[in-house]
Design a protein around this motif. Structure first.
Motif, PDB file in Angstrom:
ATOM      1  N   PRO A 214       0.624  -1.143   0.103  1.00 52.88           N
ATOM      2  CA  PRO A 214      -0.046  -0.080  -0.107  1.00 52.88           C
ATOM      3  C   PRO A 214       0.833   1.442  -0.253  1.00 52.88           C
ATOM      4  O   PRO A 214       0.707   2.141  -0.649  1.00 52.88           O
ATOM      5  CB  PRO A 214      -0.744   0.055   1.278  1.00 52.88           C
ATOM      6  N   ARG A 215       1.948   1.291   0.696  1.00 54.84           N
ATOM      7  CA  ARG A 215       2.670   2.442   0.965  1.00 54.84           C
ATOM      8  C   ARG A 215       3.548   2.422  -0.411  1.00 54.84           C
ATOM      9  O   ARG A 215       3.489   3.743  -0.927  1.00 54.84           O
ATOM     10  CB  ARG A 215       3.823   2.176   1.912  1.00 54.84           C
ATOM     11  N   VAL A 216       4.005   1.651  -1.032  1.00 54.22           N
ATOM     12  CA  VAL A 216       4.624   1.676  -2.427  1.00 54.22           C
ATOM     13  C   VAL A 216       3.826   2.352  -3.546  1.00 54.22           C
ATOM     14  O   VAL A 216       3.990   3.218  -4.179  1.00 54.22           O
ATOM     15  CB  VAL A 216       5.324   0.532  -2.801  1.00 54.22           C
ATOM     16  N   THR A 217       2.518   1.576  -3.325  1.00 52.21           N
ATOM     17  CA  THR A 217       1.599   2.045  -4.529  1.00 52.21           C
ATOM     18  C   THR A 217       1.065   3.747  -4.172  1.00 52.21           C
ATOM     19  O   THR A 217       1.179   4.522  -5.211  1.00 52.21           O
ATOM     20  CB  THR A 217       0.121   1.257  -4.130  1.00 52.21           C
ATOM     21  N   HIS A 218       1.096   4.114  -2.945  1.00 54.04           N
ATOM     22  CA  HIS A 218       0.552   5.609  -2.722  1.00 54.04           C
ATOM     23  C   HIS A 218       1.693   6.510  -3.040  1.00 54.04           C
ATOM     24  O   HIS A 218       1.416   7.290  -3.604  1.00 54.04           O
ATOM     25  CB  HIS A 218       0.202   5.475  -1.185  1.00 54.04           C
ATOM     26  N   ALA A 219       2.980   6.083  -2.838  1.00 58.59           N
ATOM     27  CA  ALA A 219       4.269   6.899  -2.905  1.00 58.59           C
ATOM     28  C   ALA A 219       4.531   6.977  -4.420  1.00 58.59           C
ATOM     29  O   ALA A 219       4.645   8.018  -4.906  1.00 58.59           O
ATOM     30  CB  ALA A 219       5.319   6.568  -2.284  1.00 58.59           C
ATOM     31  N   VAL A 220       4.492   6.039  -5.206  1.00 56.30           N
ATOM     32  CA  VAL A 220       4.567   6.007  -6.731  1.00 56.30           C
ATOM     33  C   VAL A 220       3.623   6.699  -7.356  1.00 56.30           C
ATOM     34  O   VAL A 220       3.868   7.257  -8.274  1.00 56.30           O
ATOM     35  CB  VAL A 220       4.782   4.471  -7.093  1.00 56.30           C
ATOM     36  N   TYR A 221       2.254   6.744  -6.886  1.00 57.17           N
ATOM     37  CA  TYR A 221       1.177   7.308  -7.404  1.00 57.17           C
ATOM     38  C   TYR A 221       1.405   8.804  -7.476  1.00 57.17           C
ATOM     39  O   TYR A 221       1.354   9.823  -8.298  1.00 57.17           O
ATOM     40  CB  TYR A 221      -0.120   7.045  -6.814  1.00 57.17           C
TER      41      TYR A 221
END
Length: 643
Positions: A214-221
């Protein structure tokens, strides 16, 4: 190392499970910033309008709640801020109050007061709370470089990619997109951007990958949005593609890729210091909630009713109010409140999502779920119809509408909706998902042969773990499919024999037939030994005891399973518990829990059985008491308190 970081963060914010009476126990720190409470903690100051948007209508200013969690169930951030000011004035140093009042002050432009509030944390402006929030205060004051330096000074207190995210958000809030893009580019280069597999993690690397997703997805977005806004189309496309690999059905990603192709800006507004603070609180919320859940899991704590993390929930609800266009997280906040039995709060949160949002159809699905919780099926169907009208080519929304119909007991509407979604889904995984939903709808309506046919069709095109688990759950109930279900459950178990989920799937499937009872009992004891807070395996083991005629042991286990499912009462667990009470000659208790099972919206077959039980009681002979098989595990509990 990572666990030490998680524990440190929990200690920084730690008040989970405490009631409001505990919040005023700490002595205020002796610091210059905290010495003058009149400026920083003004009593009677109405919170900023942003933080009043989800307050109950016509709520009295002097209203109270027994606990902060009760206020969060109502999404009453206005109360949280007011109570925070009162608590801080009385000497509390709890982080939740500090963050709530800080959010109000920064939203209102009271920057000196915001810094004074940070100074009240244990450790003052050198505390962990200040480390995480003061960079955004510097940005609001126009001291962006100082804010970035402040992030760097505290970078060791949070795991990657959170320090990079904070630094980039500070630059974004000032419109310094080139610098934000440079930070994000370095961040992405260092991240593991491999999506987690669909099976349960089997090693540390897979566990961390699932944990960080979830953190990776949010940050890359966020990185994609900045590159998009800068006109760096290929870089933006690459980042959007990474996000889509983690979340392939994301409406915001699809909408922004379309806008990128058309040469248009992202649909989200550019960040301001206030909305950047909100986005940062959302990042912290996800991290903190996960950390507290891990603490519970590793310490074998039983889940408590309500929110998984009061701390994380408070940060999330504050964050979505400060970051007004964080509508994906607004959806999550509403679902979270609904899951914690905060129906009215969930309604007020979701009603802040604008009708023009790309998530508008998803919001209608949440509204439908809220109405189902209120037992207003007509209103739920109306919301589902609105979602259907807004769905466009989003088959996942149409399938969700079908599931609303199913939950409302309208199989005649559910199956056509799933048929429509199936025509639109193209990838094998997507088609298998729709077939799985349709199989469950058939099963729920009592059509076992149609359910089994869909489960088989799903498996043929997508033999993933999720599809195979569904296959087992459907075929174990089908008289003509039990052997197939057992064979599949054995194959799943052989792949990962220490998985509680797979142990329970095989063990529970086995005890559906007398010939599988002994093997199933042994497996379920093994599963219970691994997962003593997993209500599904506890219920399964309890039912195995029942089938052996050991009703007191069965009662102890299934009462425990029922306690653990308190946030989401389970019709099957309640049905089992009623049967056990009946065998123990507790007839009134049996009928009471059978009625509760009916209220929990059981499937058609179970509903018919429950209605008959409420009227006539159990008419079948009690299972004969037999000697239990020997297992090389701790002795079985005989009393509830032994659990």
């Amino acid at each position: 190392m990572r666990w030490a970081i998680l524990a440190a963060t929990i200690a920084t914010f730690g008040y989970a499970g405490a009631t409001s009476d505990a919040f005023a126990q700490s002595k205020a720190p002796e610091s210059a910033a905290a010495a003058d409470p009149a400026s920083a903690i003004e009593q009677g100051v109405a919170p900023n309008d942003l933080l009043r948007m989800t307050s109950p209508p016509n709520a009295a200013p002097d209203r109270t709640y027994e606990t902060p969690e009760a206020a969060l169930q109502q999404a009453d951030i206005d109360y949280l801020v007011r109570e925070g000011r009162r608590q801080l004035a009385e000497g509390s140093t709890d982080a939740v109050w500090i963050v709530a009042v800080f959010a109000d002050d920064i939203a209102s432009g009271r920057y000196d007061d915001a810094r004074a509030v940070l100074g009240r944390a244990p450790g003052g402006l050198n505390s962990g709370v200040s480390d995480m929030l003061e960079p955004f205060l510097f940005a609001a004051e126009g001291r962006v470089d100082r804010g970035a330096e402040r992030v760097d000074a505290a970078a060791d207190n949070l795991p990657a990619p959170l320090p990079e995210v904070a630094r980039a958000l500070v630059f974004e809030s000032a419109g310094r997109l080139q610098e934000a893009a440079a930070v994000y580019a370095l961040m992405v280069e260092r991240l593991d951007t491999t999506p987690p597999g669909d099976a349960e993690p089997q090693n540390t690397e897979e566990f961390e990958r699932a944990l960080n997703a979830p953190r990776v997805t949010h940050a890359v977005y966020r990185a994609a949005l900045v590159s998009h806004r800068l006109g760096r189309r290929e870089e933006a496309r690459r980042y959007y593609d990474i996000v889509a690999g983690f979340a392939p059905r994301s409406a915001d990603v699809q909408a922004n890729i379309a806008r990128l192709n058309a040469g248009q800006e992202p649909f989200e507004a550019a960040l301001t210091p206030v909305s950047a603070t909100g986005r940062w609180l959302i990042f912290l919320s996800e991290y903190l909630t996960q950390a507290e859940m891990l603490t519970q899991m590793l310490s074998q704590q039983a889940p408590e009713p309500g929110f998984a993390s009061e701390n994380g929930t408070a940060l999330l609800q504050l964050g979505v109010l400060l970051a007004g266009d964080a509508n994906d997280w607004r959806l999550y906040a509403a679902q979270q409140a609904l899951g914690a039995q905060g129906v009215d709060g969930a309604q007020r949160i979701i009603d802040q999502l604008p009708a023009t949002s790309v998530f508008a159809p998803d919001a209608e699905i949440v509204r439908a779920s809220i109405q189902l919780e209120r037992n207003n099926d007509d209103a739920a169907i109306a919301a589902a119809e609105r979602a259907l009208g807004l769905a466009g080519d989003r088959w996942s929304v149409i399938a969700s509408v079908g599931d609303i119909y199913r939950r409302a007991g309208h199989a005649d509407r559910a199956i056509p909706a799933f048929n429509r979604a199936l025509e639109m889904a193209t990838t094998p995984k997507d088609r298998a998902d729709v077939l799985g939903w349709r199989a469950y709808a058939h099963r729920f309506a009592g059509n076992l042969s149609a359910a089994s046919a869909d489960a088989r069709a799903a498996y043929e095109i997508d033999p993933s773990v999720d599809t195979r688990l569904l296959y087992v759950s459907i075929l174990m109930d089908d008289p003509n499919g039990w052997n197939e279900g057992i064979a599949m459950a054995r194959a799943l178990f052989a792949e990962q024999p220490d998985s509680v989920l797979r142990l329970n799937a095989l063990g529970y499937a086995l005890i559906q037939r007398p010939e599988g009872l002994e093997e199933g009992y042994r497996l379920l004891w093994r599963g219970f030994n691994y997962g003593q807070t997993d209500y599904a395996v506890i219920d399964s083991l309890g039912w195995a005891y029942y089938l052996y005629g050991h009703f007191e042991q069965a009662r102890a286990l299934i009462e425990r399973a029922n306690d653990l499912s308190v946030n989401d009462p389970n019709a099957e667990v309640l049905d089992h518990l009623g049967d056990i009470y009946w065998r123990l000659n507790r007839r009134d208790d049996a009928r009471r829990v059978w009625r509760q099972a009916l209220d929990a919206r059981p499937d058609a077959i179970r509903r018919r059985d429950l209605e008959q039980k409420v009227q006539r009681g159990l008419t079948t002979p009690a299972p004969r008491r037999r000697e239990l098989p020997q297992v090389n595990l701790p002795d079985a509990p005989s009393q509830r308190e032994d659990l």
